[in-house]
Scaffold this motif. Structure first.
Motif, PDB file in Angstrom:
ATOM      1  N   TYR A 116       0.821  -1.211   0.000  1.00  0.00           N
ATOM      2  CA  TYR A 116       0.000   0.000   0.000  1.00  0.00           C
ATOM      3  C   TYR A 116       0.855   1.260   0.000  1.00  0.00           C
ATOM      4  O   TYR A 116       0.556   2.215  -0.712  1.00  0.00           O
ATOM      5  N   ILE A 117       1.934   1.263   0.782  1.00  0.00           N
ATOM      6  CA  ILE A 117       2.825   2.427   0.820  1.00  0.00           C
ATOM      7  C   ILE A 117       3.422   2.693  -0.559  1.00  0.00           C
ATOM      8  O   ILE A 117       3.524   3.829  -0.999  1.00  0.00           O
ATOM      9  N   THR A 118       3.807   1.653  -1.252  1.00  0.00           N
ATOM     10  CA  THR A 118       4.479   1.782  -2.544  1.00  0.00           C
ATOM     11  C   THR A 118       3.519   2.048  -3.697  1.00  0.00           C
ATOM     12  O   THR A 118       3.825   2.841  -4.593  1.00  0.00           O
ATOM     13  N   ASN A 119       2.353   1.418  -3.675  1.00  0.00           N
ATOM     14  CA  ASN A 119       1.466   1.455  -4.841  1.00  0.00           C
ATOM     15  C   ASN A 119       0.187   2.268  -4.703  1.00  0.00           C
ATOM     16  O   ASN A 119      -0.395   2.649  -5.721  1.00  0.00           O
ATOM     17  N   ARG A 120      -0.267   2.510  -3.501  1.00  0.00           N
ATOM     18  CA  ARG A 120      -1.591   3.114  -3.337  1.00  0.00           C
ATOM     19  C   ARG A 120      -1.619   4.349  -2.449  1.00  0.00           C
ATOM     20  O   ARG A 120      -2.655   4.976  -2.302  1.00  0.00           O
ATOM     21  N   TRP A 121      -0.512   4.684  -1.823  1.00  0.00           N
ATOM     22  CA  TRP A 121      -0.494   5.759  -0.827  1.00  0.00           C
ATOM     23  C   TRP A 121      -0.818   7.094  -1.470  1.00  0.00           C
ATOM     24  O   TRP A 121      -0.336   7.397  -2.562  1.00  0.00           O
TER      25      TRP A 121
ATOM     26  N   GLU B 288       8.188   7.483   5.462  1.00  0.00           N
ATOM     27  CA  GLU B 288       9.521   6.910   5.251  1.00  0.00           C
ATOM     28  C   GLU B 288       9.916   6.010   6.413  1.00  0.00           C
ATOM     29  O   GLU B 288      10.489   4.946   6.211  1.00  0.00           O
ATOM     30  N   LEU B 289       9.587   6.408   7.628  1.00  0.00           N
ATOM     31  CA  LEU B 289       9.880   5.572   8.790  1.00  0.00           C
ATOM     32  C   LEU B 289       9.129   4.242   8.699  1.00  0.00           C
ATOM     33  O   LEU B 289       9.691   3.179   8.974  1.00  0.00           O
ATOM     34  N   ALA B 290       7.869   4.292   8.283  1.00  0.00           N
ATOM     35  CA  ALA B 290       7.079   3.063   8.138  1.00  0.00           C
ATOM     36  C   ALA B 290       7.662   2.163   7.052  1.00  0.00           C
ATOM     37  O   ALA B 290       7.758   0.945   7.222  1.00  0.00           O
ATOM     38  N   ARG B 291       8.065   2.758   5.950  1.00  0.00           N
ATOM     39  CA  ARG B 291       8.664   1.981   4.856  1.00  0.00           C
ATOM     40  C   ARG B 291       9.920   1.252   5.350  1.00  0.00           C
ATOM     41  O   ARG B 291      10.070   0.045   5.162  1.00  0.00           O
ATOM     42  N   LEU B 292      10.788   1.981   6.016  1.00  0.00           N
ATOM     43  CA  LEU B 292      12.032   1.380   6.517  1.00  0.00           C
ATOM     44  C   LEU B 292      11.754   0.331   7.590  1.00  0.00           C
ATOM     45  O   LEU B 292      12.369  -0.738   7.600  1.00  0.00           O
ATOM     46  N   SER B 293      10.838   0.632   8.479  1.00  0.00           N
ATOM     47  CA  SER B 293      10.516  -0.289   9.557  1.00  0.00           C
ATOM     48  C   SER B 293       9.939  -1.604   9.021  1.00  0.00           C
ATOM     49  O   SER B 293      10.308  -2.691   9.479  1.00  0.00           O
ATOM     50  N   CYS B 294       9.052  -1.513   8.042  1.00  0.00           N
ATOM     51  CA  CYS B 294       8.464  -2.727   7.458  1.00  0.00           C
ATOM     52  C   CYS B 294       9.511  -3.538   6.691  1.00  0.00           C
ATOM     53  O   CYS B 294       9.523  -4.766   6.761  1.00  0.00           O
ATOM     54  N   MET B 295      10.392  -2.855   5.976  1.00  0.00           N
ATOM     55  CA  MET B 295      11.460  -3.577   5.267  1.00  0.00           C
ATOM     56  C   MET B 295      12.376  -4.284   6.265  1.00  0.00           C
ATOM     57  O   MET B 295      12.766  -5.433   6.058  1.00  0.00           O
ATOM     58  N   ARG B 296      12.691  -3.605   7.359  1.00  0.00           N
ATOM     59  CA  ARG B 296      13.547  -4.209   8.394  1.00  0.00           C
ATOM     60  C   ARG B 296      12.845  -5.403   9.045  1.00  0.00           C
ATOM     61  O   ARG B 296      13.474  -6.401   9.354  1.00  0.00           O
ATOM     62  N   MET B 297      11.539  -5.306   9.233  1.00  0.00           N
ATOM     63  CA  MET B 297      10.787  -6.415   9.816  1.00  0.00           C
ATOM     64  C   MET B 297      10.869  -7.649   8.921  1.00  0.00           C
ATOM     65  O   MET B 297      11.052  -8.769   9.396  1.00  0.00           O
ATOM     66  N   LEU B 298      10.763  -7.449   7.627  1.00  0.00           N
ATOM     67  CA  LEU B 298      10.837  -8.578   6.694  1.00  0.00           C
ATOM     68  C   LEU B 298      12.224  -9.208   6.662  1.00  0.00           C
ATOM     69  O   LEU B 298      12.368 -10.371   6.290  1.00  0.00           O
ATOM     70  N   LYS B 299      13.225  -8.444   7.071  1.00  0.00           N
ATOM     71  CA  LYS B 299      14.596  -8.970   7.165  1.00  0.00           C
ATOM     72  C   LYS B 299      14.901  -9.471   8.574  1.00  0.00           C
ATOM     73  O   LYS B 299      16.040  -9.788   8.885  1.00  0.00           O
TER      74      LYS B 299
ATOM     75  N   VAL C 186       0.915   2.517  11.436  1.00  0.00           N
ATOM     76  CA  VAL C 186      -0.251   3.233  11.965  1.00  0.00           C
ATOM     77  C   VAL C 186       0.026   4.740  11.984  1.00  0.00           C
ATOM     78  O   VAL C 186      -0.829   5.542  11.603  1.00  0.00           O
ATOM     79  N   SER C 187       1.224   5.132  12.392  1.00  0.00           N
ATOM     80  CA  SER C 187       1.585   6.555  12.412  1.00  0.00           C
ATOM     81  C   SER C 187       1.553   7.155  11.008  1.00  0.00           C
ATOM     82  O   SER C 187       1.070   8.275  10.810  1.00  0.00           O
ATOM     83  N   ALA C 188       2.061   6.404  10.038  1.00  0.00           N
ATOM     84  CA  ALA C 188       2.046   6.884   8.654  1.00  0.00           C
ATOM     85  C   ALA C 188       0.611   6.986   8.134  1.00  0.00           C
ATOM     86  O   ALA C 188       0.277   7.929   7.415  1.00  0.00           O
ATOM     87  N   ALA C 189      -0.235   6.033   8.513  1.00  0.00           N
ATOM     88  CA  ALA C 189      -1.633   6.072   8.091  1.00  0.00           C
ATOM     89  C   ALA C 189      -2.371   7.264   8.709  1.00  0.00           C
ATOM     90  O   ALA C 189      -3.183   7.902   8.048  1.00  0.00           O
ATOM     91  N   LEU C 190      -2.054   7.582   9.951  1.00  0.00           N
ATOM     92  CA  LEU C 190      -2.620   8.776  10.586  1.00  0.00           C
ATOM     93  C   LEU C 190      -2.167  10.030   9.866  1.00  0.00           C
ATOM     94  O   LEU C 190      -2.959  10.926   9.575  1.00  0.00           O
TER      95      LEU C 190
END
Length: 86
Positions: free
Chosen positions: A37-42, A51-62, A75-79
């Protein structure tokens, strides 16, 4: 020797509900969904929380970030983007 590959797809205990535009609300179940959603629909490509959410989610997947931290960042980015459904 046999090698077995597994897929790591973490999910959040509680999905995050978002609504982008006039469409129906969507359940974001984990960091992989969040990155989609961040990449394609935001609605915006700018924002510190985005940007923090993007990095955090990528780090979670790693496996470099806690699942709760990635969810909280999303959630913060969605707010910030005004797409969070409460």
């Amino acid at each position: 020797m046999m090698v077995i590959e597994t897929t790591f797809k973490p999910i959040w205990p509680v999905p995050v509900q978002i609504r982008i535009g006039a469409g129906r609300s969507k359940q974001v179940k984990g960091p992989e969904d969040a990155l989609y959603y961040i990449t394609n629909r935001w609605p915006s490509t700018k924002g510190n929380r985005l940007e923090l959410a993007r990095l955090s989610c990528m780090r979670m997947l790693k496996r470099q970030e806690r699942c709760d931290d990635a969810r909280n960042a999303f959630v913060s980015a969605a707010l910030e983007a005004n797409v969070l459904v409460l």
